[in-house]
Design a protein around this motif. Structure first.
Motif, PDB file in Angstrom:
ATOM      1  N   ALA A  85      38.613  26.597  30.096  1.00  0.00           N
ATOM      2  CA  ALA A  85      39.082  25.670  31.129  1.00  0.00           C
ATOM      3  C   ALA A  85      39.676  26.434  32.304  1.00  0.00           C
ATOM      4  O   ALA A  85      39.423  26.114  33.464  1.00  0.00           O
ATOM      5  CB  ALA A  85      40.101  24.695  30.550  1.00  0.00           C
ATOM      6  N   ALA A  89      38.139  26.571  35.964  1.00  0.00           N
ATOM      7  CA  ALA A  89      38.941  25.922  37.004  1.00  0.00           C
ATOM      8  C   ALA A  89      39.267  26.907  38.120  1.00  0.00           C
ATOM      9  O   ALA A  89      39.250  26.554  39.298  1.00  0.00           O
ATOM     10  CB  ALA A  89      40.224  25.355  36.401  1.00  0.00           C
ATOM     11  N   TRP A 166      36.245  20.244  29.841  1.00  0.00           N
ATOM     12  CA  TRP A 166      35.707  19.430  30.935  1.00  0.00           C
ATOM     13  C   TRP A 166      36.772  18.486  31.477  1.00  0.00           C
ATOM     14  O   TRP A 166      36.889  18.261  32.677  1.00  0.00           O
ATOM     15  CB  TRP A 166      34.501  18.646  30.404  1.00  0.00           C
ATOM     16  CG  TRP A 166      33.719  17.940  31.445  1.00  0.00           C
ATOM     17  CD1 TRP A 166      33.012  18.512  32.460  1.00  0.00           C
ATOM     18  CD2 TRP A 166      33.552  16.542  31.600  1.00  0.00           C
ATOM     19  NE1 TRP A 166      32.408  17.555  33.216  1.00  0.00           N
ATOM     20  CE2 TRP A 166      32.713  16.337  32.714  1.00  0.00           C
ATOM     21  CE3 TRP A 166      34.013  15.428  30.903  1.00  0.00           C
ATOM     22  CZ2 TRP A 166      32.344  15.077  33.135  1.00  0.00           C
ATOM     23  CZ3 TRP A 166      33.632  14.170  31.324  1.00  0.00           C
ATOM     24  CH2 TRP A 166      32.812  14.008  32.433  1.00  0.00           C
ATOM     25  N   ILE A 169      39.619  20.717  33.304  1.00  0.00           N
ATOM     26  CA  ILE A 169      39.270  21.537  34.469  1.00  0.00           C
ATOM     27  C   ILE A 169      39.745  20.926  35.791  1.00  0.00           C
ATOM     28  O   ILE A 169      40.359  21.606  36.607  1.00  0.00           O
ATOM     29  CB  ILE A 169      37.745  21.809  34.508  1.00  0.00           C
ATOM     30  CG1 ILE A 169      37.406  22.879  33.482  1.00  0.00           C
ATOM     31  CG2 ILE A 169      37.293  22.245  35.889  1.00  0.00           C
ATOM     32  CD1 ILE A 169      35.921  23.070  33.262  1.00  0.00           C
TER      33      ILE A 169
END
Lengths: 293, 441
Positions: A85, A89, A166, A169
């Motif tokens: 993540a 990100a 997901w 993020i």
């Protein structure tokens, strides 16, 4: 300080801090203390019995090998989720701070999964993993998607990681974007003038100056993935054959399905200790990397 | 001015917050007062029919203005027991509770013994309905719905495959079943749908092991206790091995054999209803999915799961049948007036035209009572009822006495067996290890 002043200060504190202190006490501190007390009793709704049993529940936790397996599973899951993540990100945030056209729309798009509840998200991805991907896999002969990811112990693990990452993020991306915005423009300009490459700018300037954002992001993703329950419930339900039960899921099952409240609560306390130790250690270590621009 | 007022304002805010927090405590939701008006609460774990119950309560209130019934709904498939436990723990028990028999047994001291009503209900219900509802020999919950399960079949799919009419009574043994499956497969159709969820495999399939030991619940319970203390074993148990041998056949001809644990309930049910699989190990409750489906087949039936090659063995001609929910009346915080009103309401529910219509046609459930004037549209439960009327049923009452988590734990082992992660011996080891861990609890 006169008595009157003291009164006034207390009053002002109560006015602004009081409601949140009470809310915090009511929903966090008091349940936590009562919960801690419960772990030393053999409380049961049915019998109403709640005599003290000392450390018997913790001994049960120690003997519950499944719990330790799930805790180890949770640690691996948290590690993979946090890494995936945050890396994703970070680079998405980097790509979306260049001042290009349509950036706001992309930012909104990446943030949206965060606004969807974990249960809905879980069912959404469940359909994707167990219906859509196998269908495509069959059609185009991709062996990776030939069977549902959720029925294989290893792939189900990665399915959980991907879905949690997901969801996270978008939130982490916003924090990183804010962190990048705090990097002074003059330093970047100077580096450009000196002919630093894009990679060098990221490594030598962006990374060190966004350590506060990184600390926050890792802390947030750590605590959120440790306490994941809804996605676990909706996506895999702990399956196939209980191989993807996260610690939280195991605790809920222990307390409410197997009716062992004391043991379940004691396991929750152990989980709390693990989360606290991991989260505090990481923020202590990373904080030392912070620099002044 | 404001500075002087501020502390008091803050105090007021805090007090009002505290007051808001403590509201509702001390006054019970259900009560009765002097002029004969009674208020009842109804805790419902059949969450999918909440709205039907609410309408029924309104109808009943119109006919009996002094009785008001309030529904305490629960979400479908989640946090039902947690909610019930918290109501009990806060001394605010619901007057009537619609619960699984196992839950009633677990909290048996909290419920009213309905011994005085027993003979009346024995007269009203079908043979065995009251007896099957007894918990520890006591009549604590009134049956109002019944379910049966076995191998459901899609008549068109089977008949197309075998090229003639299908007589369900012709399948009496495992070999009969396998021969039929071979024919269906040769015709290019998937013979059987095996739903890979833990509840189906653990509770419904493996659970038959405990019910097939004998026709008597107490004997079956003794068998389970024997597994707990290690005096019984599965390895040389005829019912278990017979069931698992049949399971191997089902596994071999499973429509989902490529990815058996996907367990998408809606997809499995609708594929069966559209004839993509000829048989389906499931029960009449699946009508909730099938009934409203577009483009489905019309004719369905049910046959028992054959467990041996001797047609006379118990289980080869009987289908599993149970009363999954019972209505119990609280005895831990309700007044006698409330209990009387609750008894009257339940009797009205199962005997009046409105009540029967709501249960049979609106909810689509089978009502195990003799005098039901409404004809059900649920084809599968009508097929189940034919077995019930011939008294060809397996009493699966022993599951009411099993621990609440048995299906999830042993279901996981069954999933491993289905996915070929463990073999028969591995399954025996895991299931026996679970029962040993339950000893003395």
């Amino acid at each position: 300080m006169t008595r009157k002043q003291w009164m006034r200060n207390t009053g002002i504190f109560l006015l602004f801090g009081g409601p949140s202190v009470i809310a915090f006490m009511a929903v966090v501190v008091i349940p936590f203390v009562v919960g801690l007390y419960l772990t030393f009793t053999n409380w049961d709704v049915n019998t109403g019995d709640s005599s003290l049993v000392g450390l018997a529940n913790y001994k049960q936790v120690w003997l519950d090998t499944v719990f330790w397996q799930q805790l180890w599973f949770t640690l691996r899951y948290v590690f993979c989720t946090v890494v995936l993540a945050n890396v994703a990100a970070f680079f998405i945030a980097l790509a979306l701070t260049g001042g290009r056209r349509g950036e706001q729309w992309l930012r909104t798009g990446f943030f949206t999964p965060n606004l969807i509840g974990g249960i809905v998200l879980g069912y959404l991805w469940q359909t994707l993993f167990s219906q859509v991907l196998p269908y495509l896999g069959e059609k185009y002969g991709w062996s990776l998607f030939a069977t549902s990811w959720l029925t294989d112990t290893d792939k189900a693990f990665w399915a959980l990681v991907i879905v949690t990452a997901w969801q996270l993020i978008g939130y982490l991306m916003i924090i990183y974007i804010a962190g990048f915005a705090g990097v002074p423009g003059d330093i970047l300009e100077a580096a450009n003038m000196d002919g630093a490459s894009r990679m060098a700018i990221i490594r030598k300037i962006m990374l060190p100056l966004t350590v506060p954002a990184i600390v926050i992001c890792i802390f947030v993703s750590l605590s959120r993935s440790f306490l994941t329950y809804d996605i676990n419930l909706a996506l895999t339900k702990g399956g196939p054959f209980n191989s993807t039960e996260l610690a939280t899921y195991h605790i809920v099952q222990k307390a409410f399905l197997s009716n062992e409240y004391g043991v379940g609560q004691a396991e929750a306390v152990v989980l709390f200790a693990v989360v606290a130790i991991v989260a505090l250690t990481q923020s202590y270590l990373l904080k030392r990397l912070e620099v002044e621009s | 001015m404001l500075k002087k007022v501020a502390p008091w304002l803050a105090l007021l805010l805090i007090l009002s917050l505290l007051a808001a927090c403590s509201q509702g405590k001390g006054k019970s939701g259900a009560s009765s007062d002097a002029n004969g008006e009674v208020k009842l609460t109804f805790f419902n774990t059949s969450a999918e029919v909440n709205s039907v119950f609410e309408k029924l309560f309104e109808t009943y209130h119109e006919q009996n203005p002094k009785v008001t019934i309030e529904l305490i709904p629960t979400p479908i498939g989640g946090a039902q027991l947690e909610k019930f436990q918290s109501l009990l723990a806060s001394n605010n028990p619901p007057t009537i509770s619609n619960l699984d028999p196992g839950t009633i047994l677990q909290y048996k001291d909290k419920f009213l013994d309905l011994d005085s009503e027993k003979s009346k209900y024995e007269g009203l219900t079908k043979a065995g309905a009251v007896e099957n509802a007894l918990l520890d020999g006591k009549f604590l919950g009134i049956p109002w719905t019944a379910q049966g399960y076995g191998l459901l079949y899609n008549k068109r799919a089977v008949e197309e495959a075998i090229g003639g009419t299908f007589d369900p009574a012709s399948i009496k043994t495992r070999d009969d079943l396998e021969a039929l499956f071979q024919k269906i497969q040769a015709a290019g159709k998937a013979p059987v749908m095996l739903h890979g969820a833990d509840w189906s495999l653990g509770a419904h399939y493996l659970g038959l092991t405990y019910s097939l030991q004998s026709k008597d619940v107490d004997t079956n319970l003794k068998f389970v206790k024997g597994l707990e203390d290690g005096t019984q074993s599965l390895a040389n148990n005829a019912a278990f091995n017979g069931l698992m041998d049949t399971f191997d056949v089902l596994k071999k001809y499973n429509a989902r054999s490529k990815d058996p644990l996907t367990a998408d309930y809606n997809k499995d049910s609708s594929d069966f209803a559209k004839g993509n699989a000829a048989f389906y190990f499931m029960g009449d409750w699946t009508w909730a999915v099938i009934g409203s489906l577009q483009g489905r087949d019309q004719d369905f039936g049910v046959i028992p799961v054959p467990i041996s090659n001797n047609p006379a063995d118990y289980g080869n001609t009987q289908i599993a049948y149970s009363e999954p929910k019972l209505l119990a009346i609280d005895n831990s915080g309700s007044s006698p007036a409330q209990q009387e009103a609750a008894k009257k309401f339940i009797e009205w529910l199962v005997t009046s035209d409105q009540g029967q219509k709501a249960i049979v046609s609106d909810m689509g459930l089978a009502l195990p009572y003799k005098d039901v004037k409404v004809k059900s549209t649920n084809v599968i439960s009508n097929a189940v009822n034919e077995y019930v009327d011939q008294e060809k049923t397996i009493n699966i009452g022993v599951i009411n006495y099993l621990p609440q988590d048995y299906w999830a734990k042993t279901g996981a082992s069954m999933q491993k067996y289905l996915a070929n992660v463990i073999d028969r011996q591995g399954l025996i080891d895991e299931v026996q290890a679970y029962w040993k861990s339950q000893a003395g609890k």
